[in-house]
Design an enzyme around this catalytic site. Structure first.
Site, PDB file in Angstrom:
ATOM      1  N   GLU A 108      -7.669  47.046  82.919  1.00 20.29           N
ATOM      2  CA  GLU A 108      -8.087  48.082  83.967  1.00 20.29           C
ATOM      3  C   GLU A 108      -7.893  47.487  85.354  1.00 20.29           C
ATOM      4  O   GLU A 108      -7.464  48.364  86.417  1.00 20.29           O
ATOM      5  CB  GLU A 108      -9.644  48.038  83.855  1.00 20.29           C
ATOM      6  N   GLU A 128     -12.732  47.015  73.933  1.00 20.99           N
ATOM      7  CA  GLU A 128     -13.959  47.525  74.264  1.00 20.99           C
ATOM      8  C   GLU A 128     -14.914  47.927  73.009  1.00 20.99           C
ATOM      9  O   GLU A 128     -15.697  47.834  72.535  1.00 20.99           O
ATOM     10  CB  GLU A 128     -14.462  48.306  75.539  1.00 20.99           C
TER      11      GLU A 128
END
Length: 251
Positions: A108, A128
């Protein structure tokens, strides 16, 4: 001591180093806060290009330090958002020198950069969902824009890792370089950008980053809602326990 370091290796070029090698450059809350503070400082100073990399040879960053406090209220969401430039129309170009594994929040952060190279051994992934965590740092919004729907969904939903060569094929990084060439390439690229008109460069960057930020802002309320729902599910406790115990989760 915070573990985000700022140096200035050349005129108008700043270098940010994420420095937590024992935890593969995972970022604690103080580190995220410091990273956000540095973005603000560098946006105001005479820097014309910023290089970001990780310390050591194992990792660029594996994202948030999951061994720490995992509460995620609005204040934490804002801290993460700013540290990863999720919704910022940032005006300074960012070059990423991916010196090792780039996973979770590391990806990210990578998505906030503009030009990227990686060493051959670097692995990339968004793990995740394996641990019942919602990717709060913008991957669910930005990755589709940057590498296309099918490739983004492959990474987001399978939680698998890909190597640097495949990351380059997908357009996640520009090129793959030997470790001894990585920082030279990053600093040379930054110097090339810094030699151009700063007003023109920053105008281009603001238009591009502003378009991305505007879209991310329209999704922010749903991001918080979805993330809160994942955290409230029974899967969350099992996922975090499995991560900390280094075992496969049992959902």
């Amino acid at each position: 001591m915070t573990q985000i370091h700022l140096s200035r290796p050349a005129r108008h070029v700043a270098l940010i180093t994420i420095d937590n090698p024992p935890k593969m450059n995972a970022m604690t809350r103080p580190m995220l806060a410091e990273l956000g503070r540095l973005w603000d400082e560098l946006e105001r100073d005479d820097s014309r290009c910023i290089v970001v990399t990780g310390a050591g040879e194992r990792a660029f960053s594996v994202g948030a330090d999951v061994s720490g406090d995992l509460s995620a209220g609005p204040e934490m969401a804002r801290m993460v958002s700013h540290a990863l430039l999720k919704t910022d129309a940032y005006k300074k170009p960012i070059v990423a020198a991916v010196n090792g594994d780039c996973i979770g929040g590391g990806v990210e952060l990578l998505l906030a950069s503009d030009i990227r190279a990686a060493v051959p051994k670097a692995r990339f992934g968004l793990t995740e969902v394996r641990w019942s965590i919602y990717p709060f740092g913008g991957a669910a919004i930005k990755l589709v824009q940057q590498i296309g729907h099918v490739h983004a969904m492959d990474l987001l939903l399978t939680a698998r890792l890909i190597d640097a060569a495949q990351a380059a094929t997908l357009g996640l990084v520009n090129r793959v370089l030997p470790p001894e060439q990585l920082m030279d390439w990053a600093l040379e690229t930054a110097a090339m950008i810094a030699a151009n008109s700063p007003s023109a460069v920053q105008a281009v960057k603001r238009q591009v980053s502003g378009t991305i930020a505007d879209h991310a802002l329209t999704r922010e309320a749903l991001e918080q809602e979805l993330g809160d729902a994942v955290r409230a599910s029974p899967d969350f406790a099992e996922g975090i326990a499995a991560f900390r115990e280094k075992r496969q989760p049992r959902y």
